[in-house]
Design a protein around this motif. Sequence first.
Motif, mmCIF file in Angstrom:
data_model
loop_
_atom_site.group_PDB
_atom_site.id
_atom_site.type_symbol
_atom_site.label_atom_id
_atom_site.label_comp_id
_atom_site.label_asym_id
_atom_site.label_seq_id
_atom_site.Cartn_x
_atom_site.Cartn_y
_atom_site.Cartn_z
ATOM 1 N N LEU A 52 0.705 6.186 -8.919
ATOM 2 C CA LEU A 52 0.373 7.603 -8.693
ATOM 3 C C LEU A 52 1.513 8.455 -9.244
ATOM 4 N N ARG A 95 -9.148 11.950 3.075
ATOM 5 C CA ARG A 95 -7.864 12.302 2.444
ATOM 6 C C ARG A 95 -7.716 11.613 1.089
ATOM 7 N N GLY A 108 -4.445 -5.249 -1.396
ATOM 8 C CA GLY A 108 -3.991 -4.056 -0.674
ATOM 9 C C GLY A 108 -2.938 -3.259 -1.418
ATOM 10 N N HIS A 161 -9.148 9.096 6.925
ATOM 11 C CA HIS A 161 -8.383 8.438 5.866
ATOM 12 C C HIS A 161 -9.150 8.473 4.552
ATOM 13 N N SER A 198 -2.065 8.439 6.784
ATOM 14 C CA SER A 198 -3.131 9.384 7.108
ATOM 15 C C SER A 198 -3.159 9.645 8.620
ATOM 16 N N SER A 225 -1.203 3.435 3.643
ATOM 17 C CA SER A 225 -1.934 4.695 3.450
ATOM 18 C C SER A 225 -2.751 5.045 4.702
ATOM 19 N N GLU A 226 -3.269 4.014 5.373
ATOM 20 C CA GLU A 226 -4.011 4.266 6.624
ATOM 21 C C GLU A 226 -3.085 4.849 7.690
ATOM 22 N N LEU A 236 3.890 -4.701 4.087
ATOM 23 C CA LEU A 236 3.581 -5.324 2.804
ATOM 24 C C LEU A 236 2.488 -4.614 2.016
ATOM 25 N N SER A 237 1.518 -4.059 2.699
ATOM 26 C CA SER A 237 0.332 -3.585 1.995
ATOM 27 C C SER A 237 0.289 -2.062 1.858
ATOM 28 N N CYS A 238 0.055 -1.600 0.633
ATOM 29 C CA CYS A 238 -0.037 -0.148 0.384
ATOM 30 C C CYS A 238 -1.284 0.419 1.089
ATOM 31 N N LYS A 239 -2.331 -0.376 1.154
ATOM 32 C CA LYS A 239 -3.560 0.082 1.805
ATOM 33 C C LYS A 239 -3.289 0.371 3.288
ATOM 34 N N TRP A 280 -1.867 -0.567 -4.663
ATOM 35 C CA TRP A 280 -2.501 0.497 -5.451
ATOM 36 C C TRP A 280 -2.970 -0.078 -6.787
ATOM 37 N N PHE A 318 -7.447 0.632 -4.141
ATOM 38 C CA PHE A 318 -6.625 -0.538 -3.798
ATOM 39 C C PHE A 318 -7.229 -1.840 -4.326
ATOM 40 N N PHE A 331 2.149 9.255 -2.591
ATOM 41 C CA PHE A 331 0.882 9.469 -1.882
ATOM 42 C C PHE A 331 1.120 10.311 -0.625
#
Lengths: 103, 193
Positions: B107, B174, B101, B171, A25, A21-22, A15-18, B103, B97, A53
């Motif tokens: 982007l 980056r 959570g 993270h 990475s 992204s973790e 659900l979460s983009c955050k 964006w 964010f 991303f």
Amino acid sequence: MFVISKMKSAISSFLSCKRYSERASRSFDEELSLWDRIGFVFHHYWCFTCRTFYNQIERIENCLGVLAKRSKELDPESDEKLTQIASAKIRTAVQSEIEKSPP
Amino acid sequence: MTIQSESDPSKWLDLYGNFLFRNAVIRVRNKAIAEDLVQDTLVSAIQAFGNFEGRASVKTWLLSILKNKAIDHLRKSNREEQFDPDGEDCDEEKRNFSRFGLWRRFLSKWQDNPEDVALQKGFLVQLEGCMQELPERLRRVFVLKTFDELSTEEVCKVLGVSATNIWVILHRARLRLRECIDKNWYQSGALKK
């Protein structure tokens, strides 16, 4: 309990983009766990921004690899050079060490 | 460059001084400390030259000595600092964010062609600049992982940081690098020049 916490983690990265992204990475440094991978892959396919991303950090990683490789080669065109004062100081230290060391 | 000049320690400064200095600056950023590292490297190499077996080139051997010196320096300077995962370095997460959570902004794709050699060269220069602008803690982890090719466990040992914090640092680094490239290379118009 363990399975529930892993499922929660997978759902949160779904659900979460955050969270995505973790995971994205981290995927450059180690293999993700099965649950993390499930959430990661689902999110990757439905979120255009996160896909962008991922592609961008993938390019950065590749280029960092190129920079690291290049740093191991002699580069006469590099701007980073010892100053004359520093060279003279180091030369003195080197000469004195050579004189001290047996041939 | 002849093998004879390579094995003459009095020639090393002229042959490899700038090469070592460039590598030292990548690792410690501070030029005065980088100069000291080059001097320490050459002095240690002269002392240990009797043990040099010639399996690698002198250049590779000197670089490995420099790497170890730089790692020792990082280890020492890191003892005084403690990493706070919620501390000063977490701006980039708030910038990127929302509290849900997601964006904060869309982007856009980087439209240039990575196969274009001239563009790629500019991109690398920009990336090197962005690396140098990273906060010290983030930059150290990145250098140890990418340039010194240390494993996560080794980076943890050198910097005295847990593996979880290393993932957090990487993270954030980056996220920052991506933002920096996007701003200075794609949005500033540098790409069109």
